[in-house]
Design a protein around this motif. Structure first.
Motif, PDB file in Angstrom:
ATOM      1  N   LEU A 719      42.690  43.690  48.196  1.00  0.00           N
ATOM      2  CA  LEU A 719      42.725  43.196  46.824  1.00  0.00           C
ATOM      3  C   LEU A 719      41.734  43.940  45.940  1.00  0.00           C
ATOM      4  O   LEU A 719      42.030  44.255  44.778  1.00  0.00           O
ATOM      5  N   VAL A 720      40.565  44.226  46.481  1.00  0.00           N
ATOM      6  CA  VAL A 720      39.575  44.978  45.710  1.00  0.00           C
ATOM      7  C   VAL A 720      40.100  46.373  45.389  1.00  0.00           C
ATOM      8  O   VAL A 720      39.996  46.858  44.257  1.00  0.00           O
ATOM      9  N   LEU A 721      40.689  47.032  46.380  1.00  0.00           N
ATOM     10  CA  LEU A 721      41.239  48.366  46.149  1.00  0.00           C
ATOM     11  C   LEU A 721      42.402  48.316  45.150  1.00  0.00           C
ATOM     12  O   LEU A 721      42.515  49.173  44.261  1.00  0.00           O
ATOM     13  N   GLY A 722      43.274  47.310  45.303  1.00  0.00           N
ATOM     14  CA  GLY A 722      44.405  47.184  44.379  1.00  0.00           C
ATOM     15  C   GLY A 722      43.950  46.923  42.959  1.00  0.00           C
ATOM     16  O   GLY A 722      44.489  47.504  42.005  1.00  0.00           O
ATOM     17  N   THR A 723      42.950  46.046  42.810  1.00  0.00           N
ATOM     18  CA  THR A 723      42.428  45.766  41.474  1.00  0.00           C
ATOM     19  C   THR A 723      41.790  47.012  40.870  1.00  0.00           C
ATOM     20  O   THR A 723      41.980  47.318  39.687  1.00  0.00           O
ATOM     21  N   GLY A 724      41.034  47.729  41.684  1.00  0.00           N
ATOM     22  CA  GLY A 724      40.414  48.954  41.185  1.00  0.00           C
ATOM     23  C   GLY A 724      41.432  49.987  40.748  1.00  0.00           C
ATOM     24  O   GLY A 724      41.275  50.633  39.697  1.00  0.00           O
ATOM     25  N   TRP A 725      42.497  50.178  41.533  1.00  0.00           N
ATOM     26  CA  TRP A 725      43.520  51.149  41.135  1.00  0.00           C
ATOM     27  C   TRP A 725      44.229  50.712  39.864  1.00  0.00           C
ATOM     28  O   TRP A 725      44.511  51.546  38.989  1.00  0.00           O
ATOM     29  N   TRP A 726      44.505  49.400  39.754  1.00  0.00           N
ATOM     30  CA  TRP A 726      45.165  48.904  38.537  1.00  0.00           C
ATOM     31  C   TRP A 726      44.303  49.208  37.307  1.00  0.00           C
ATOM     32  O   TRP A 726      44.809  49.691  36.290  1.00  0.00           O
ATOM     33  N   VAL A 727      43.006  48.937  37.383  1.00  0.00           N
ATOM     34  CA  VAL A 727      42.136  49.187  36.238  1.00  0.00           C
ATOM     35  C   VAL A 727      42.039  50.680  35.953  1.00  0.00           C
ATOM     36  O   VAL A 727      42.000  51.110  34.790  1.00  0.00           O
ATOM     37  N   TRP A 728      42.039  51.506  37.007  1.00  0.00           N
ATOM     38  CA  TRP A 728      41.851  52.948  36.816  1.00  0.00           C
ATOM     39  C   TRP A 728      43.123  53.649  36.348  1.00  0.00           C
ATOM     40  O   TRP A 728      43.084  54.474  35.443  1.00  0.00           O
TER      41      TRP A 728
END
Length: 978
Positions: A719-728
């Motif tokens: 979830l942390v990786l997915g959230t980070g990619w979404w923001v980036w």
């Protein structure tokens, strides 16, 4: 001599206790009227005889001329407490001017209930609503004080004899609840003070009157007490208010109270003796200005009803907000499916989690769309610019499509236009809110649903985040897939409505209607989802085996058929493949992703998450859902099965190439099914794992602990990786740009009084492409109607031929006539080389181009979508243009798909349509002169009214309902003042 020396105690004042002499009631002569209303007469008489004060006489009737110094009204369904009469007389002794004194009616004693108020001092609103000065059902703890009142309950009312005889006693033609109010109102107007004392208490066992009879009484009282010169105006206002209230109750889904309101209005209007009696009693009173001012102070102030409505609305709004943060009181999903191991956790209200989660995601969303700030319209690879007004979307929906038979726009465009009213009628704002805020909004509504289903609030927040990231990870948010993004917000709302309906204690038609409304919206975006609702309905009906369930499911499943009423239904019969696609399928890519990519949500490699992240995210979801199904087979196993069906549907529809309205071919890209797949996997995981921490607590560390901890850590990491990619990079491909990247004069030609088209040529890495641009360019929903000349294969073949011949330097003499046939006013070439520009310059009859290396433009002389042809001479025209005199052989050429519904007239004279072998439509103009009118006959729009009426009914089901009368206390409350 000192006090001590005299033998007196100087501190004796500390020990003195004030002893008032007991009041002497011997001077009072009280006549008690025990009225027969069907109560327990023996109990009532026993209570009267046990009073601390001896009464003078007890009578069975109380006529207007009854003798006696004081009249005590006690119906036989009321039981005075032992000190009730003494309290009345003490109030009279304390305030000798009092002519009417009433008490507090309390509920019969119940175990542990305390003293509950049933009725108290009364007033009445300007619209005839009786209102007690305290809420019925309130716990009495000494909070009420004696004071003046407009009226008091007739039960227990003590009246001075001369006042009774002057006023003529009670108006028994009124219902019981209005006896005291009517008498007190007349007493105040005549100068007899009316007081209410809470120390006077009677146990009231009366039954409520018919609400319609009470309503008629209130209307009659207000009308009778209106000033003589304005009574007709007051009566008219009361009629209008009653009709509005009846409509309001009906809109609030309370048909019973709506019917009571109408019956009450009819009862007042038809009861002429009651109206005359009350009016005559009022007109006989010697009313002075001072007494009238007293009555005004005792009635509700202007605006009191509005304030009460605002307070009630605010309370309901807070209750609705509570559904986003607090644990619901209805059955959980385990209780719905009969899981014996279901657990119920205590309700907790952790508002900070909802607020901080939403605010954090809103900030992250603004960072994610950082590339879309600026001027222009929000656009993407699959997102067209929105129209400027909501009416444009409605017009596109209602306007027929030329050459397509009985066809019009897609229903979702009209619904988008209606919802654009929430953003001041600006679809662009609505699209921006949805596209920019899709992840925060999806998280919020998903959190609301999961809080109702789960006991663990933290798990609900984590699961909601996993679901909210799905539209970004599959690439829908990046390419601007408007339908999929809207569904990401709509799907949890649909789920919540379904849970509220199916988990309720009884089959509610209101809840079924709300679910049907959201299902209609979902099916307008993905028609094939109706099949999923059908499957769920069959399972539900077979599981319950109840007639109510079958009837409500029939209603729910019939609601989306509203979308097929009218031309869109005919279009679906002609192009059934459109039922399998999402919105604007022509914008979707034409290649089919490999099936294994769909299982991990990697349908759009260039827009979605990197393959490794997609595999990690969906892989964890599959594993977590499988673990949840193993732990709780019944709820989670069924959800996992549904997820497998959604995956199969995604794979199946993407293997097909279907024909869509307009005659084009498209391939469903399955993003909506991937969204559903992600939602079901997350739901199965969190439902199955809910309470796992509680189950493991207190057990020794083992493989189950280790496995659960490992799964939790991996899930949080993903979830942390997915959230980070979404923001980036999850929404970075959205941008803002001007609509139609052409020079201003080209745009003006498309929107002028003599509009034309633009043949836009673009040379890219994979060769040259072309498109025909018209009007204000393609807008949101416009592709569903078809672009220029859609539905006319001959015109498409001609346009493709013209584009190729222009770039091939053929020098073809037929190019200019073909361009005129297509209604082309300008040719644009983007990114072309010098040779291609020279080839177009060499076209016979074409004007020289101008521009730069990025964009060149060539005007086409004497060309437009409407052209008057007189031999070799062409004259551009447009709707409303003045046609000059000319020869009898003139022809009017319309560069639109041929359709027998085209109607043209000049000066009011209809023109005959001619048969032609080329694209477009021709009319014999001849020597006609005058203003030109051209339109496509739409026919009857009855279908639009049917859809609007059906949608309005569903909106009423979905809108908040009024609280039932049994939820607001005794009937005599009647909704409060208005």
């Amino acid at each position: 001599m000192s006090d001590t020396e005299s033998g007196q105690d100087p501190w004796s004042w500390l020990y003195e206790v004030e002893q008032n002499d007991a009041p002497d009631f011997s001077a009072f002569r009280v006549t008690v009227g025990v009225l027969d209303v069907g109560g327990d007469r023996a109990s009532c008489l026993a209570a009267i005889r046990s009073q601390e004060v001896e009464v003078d006489q007890i009578v069975d009737e109380l006529p207007g001329d009854v003798a006696g110094d004081w009249i005590w009204v006690v119906p036989d369904d009321a039981t005075p407490t032992r000190g009730a009469l003494a309290a009345l007389l003490r109030r009279v002794m304390a305030q000798p001017s009092a002519a009417v004194v009433g008490g507090l009616l309390i509920e019969p004693r119940r175990r542990g209930a305390g003293t509950m108020v049933r009725d108290w001092a009364q007033t009445i609103s300007a619209n005839g609503i009786l209102r007690p000065l305290t809420e019925p059902g309130e716990l009495y703890q000494g909070q009420l004080n004696a004071g003046p009142a407009l009226g008091v309950p007739a039960s227990g009312m003590l009246v001075r004899g001369d006042a009774w005889r002057f006023l003529g006693g009670l108006s028994t033609e009124l219902p019981r609840s209005y006896w005291g109010l009517d008498f007190g109102w007349r007493a105040n107007l005549a100068g007899y003070p009316v007081l209410a004392d809470p120390e006077v208490q009677l146990v009231d066992r009366s039954q409520p009157d018919d609400p319609a009879v009470e309503r008629a009484a209130g209307l009659a009282l207000v009308a009778a007490h209106a000033p003589r010169g304005r009574r007709w105006l007051v009566r008219l206002r009361l009629v209008l208010v009653s009709l509005a209230m009846a409509l309001g109750y009906l809109l609030g889904k309370d048909p019973q109270r709506s019917g009571d309101e109408l019956r009450g209005l009819a009862g007042w209007l038809t009861n002429r003796p009651l109206r005359r009696s009350l009016r005559d009693q009022r007109d006989r009173l010697p009313v002075k200005a001072g007494y009238r001012a007293v009555v005004r102070r005792l009635r509700p102030r202007p605006g009191a009803g509005v304030r009460r409505l605002i307070e009630a609305g605010s309370a309901r709004f807070l209750d609705w907000l509570h559904t986003f943060t607090g644990r619901g009181t209805a059955a959980t999903i385990d209780e719905m499916t009969g899981d014996d191991f279901a657990e119920t956790s205590p309700t907790d209200h952790r508002i900070p989690l909802a607020i901080t989660g939403l605010l954090g995601l809103v900030i992250a969303a603004l960072v994610a769309v950082r590339g879309s700030f600026g001027d222009g319209s929000l656009v993407g690879a699959q997102l067209l610019a929105a129209p400027s007004s909501w009416t444009d979307l409605l017009a596109d929906y209602l306007r027929p499509v030329a050459g397509a038979g009985q066809s019009a726009g897609a229903p979702w465009t009209a619904l988008t236009g209606i919802f654009a009213l929430l953003t001041a009628g600006r679809p662009e704002w609505l699209v921006t809110v949805v596209m920019v805020g899709c992840v925060p909004l999806a998280w919020l509504v998903a959190f609301r649903l999961l809080r109702a289903l789960l006991g663990d609030q933290r798990l609900a927040g984590i699961g909601a985040l996993g679901y909210a990231l799905v539209p970004a990870l599959i690439g829908a948010a990046n390419v601007g897939a408007f339908g999929t993004v809207v569904l990401s917000v709509l799907l949890p709302i649909l789920g919540y409505a379904g849970w509220h309906w199916l988990s309720g204690p009884r089959w509610s038609w209101r809840a079924a209607g709300a679910f049907a409304f959201w299902l209609v919206l979902a099916c307008s975006l993905v028609p094939a989802w109706w099949a999923g609702a059908l499957l769920v309905g069959l399972v539900s009906v077979l599981a319950t085996r109840r007639l109510a369930a079958a009837l409500q499911w029939l209603f729910v499943l019939a609601a989306p058929l509203l979308l097929l009423v009218g031309p869109w239904g005919s279009a679906m019969l002609a192009y059934p493949g459109r039922l399998l696609t999402g919105v604007e399928p022509a914008l979707a890519p034409g290649d089919a992703p490999q099936p294994w990519r769909l299982l991990v949500g990697a349908a759009l490699p260039e827009a979605g998450a990197p393959l490794w992240l997609a595999i990690a995210f969906f892989g964890v979801c599959w594993v977590a859902a499988l673990v949840g199904a193993l732990r709780r087979p019944l709820p989670s196993g069924l959800v996992l099965l549904a997820a497998a069906l959604a995956a199969g549907a995604a794979i199946g529809v993407t293997r097909l190439a279907v024909q869509i309205p307009g005659g084009d071919w498209a391939r469903p890209q399955g993003l909506e099914w991937l969204l559903l797949l992600g939602a079901l996997l997350v739901l199965g995981a969190v439902v199955g794992l809910d309470g796992v921490i509680t189950d493991l607590r207190g057990n020794d560390l083992g493989l189950r602990h280790l496995g659960s901890l490992t799964l939790a850590l991996i899930s949080v990491g993903v979830l942390v990786l997915g959230t980070g990619w979404w923001v980036w990079a999850g929404q970075l491909q959205l941008s803002r740009s001007p609509v139609g990247d052409v020079p201003a004069f080209v745009r003006n030609d498309q929107l002028s009084a003599t509009p034309g088209r633009t043949l836009a040529l673009h040379v890219g890495e994979h060769g040259a492409t072309w498109s025909l641009l018209e009007g204000d360019f393609a807008r949101l929903g416009g592709v569903e109607r078809g672009l220029a000349f859609d539905g006319d294969p001959a015109a498409h073949r001609l346009a493709a031929s013209v584009a190729g011949r222009l770039l091939d330097d053929s020098g073809d003499d037929q190019l200019l006539p073909d361009l005129v046939s297509l209604g082309v006013t300008n040719i644009t070439l983007a990114d072309g080389d010098q040779a291609q520009r020279m080839a177009i310059n060499n076209v016979p009859g074409l004007e020289l181009g101008s521009g730069n290396a990025d964009l060149y433009v060539w005007p086409v002389p004497d060309s437009a979508r409407l052209v008057v042809v007189d031999g070799d001479q062409r004259t551009v025209a447009g709707p409303g243009a003045q046609i000059a005199p000319g020869g009898s052989g003139r022809i009017l050429r319309l560069a639109e798909p041929a359709d027998p519904r085209w109607r043209a007239s000049v000066g009011g004279r209809p023109l005959n349509q001619l048969a032609g072998d080329g694209p477009g439509t021709q009319f014999l103009l001849g020597d006609a002169t005058g203003p030109l009118s051209v339109e496509l006959e739409a026919g009857s729009d009855w279908w639009a009214w049917v859809q609007l009426a059906g949608l309005a009914v569903l909106v009423l089901f979905t809108a908040p309902s009024l609280k039932r009368r049994d939820e607001t206390g005794p009937k005599r409350l009647a909704g409060g003042a208005r």
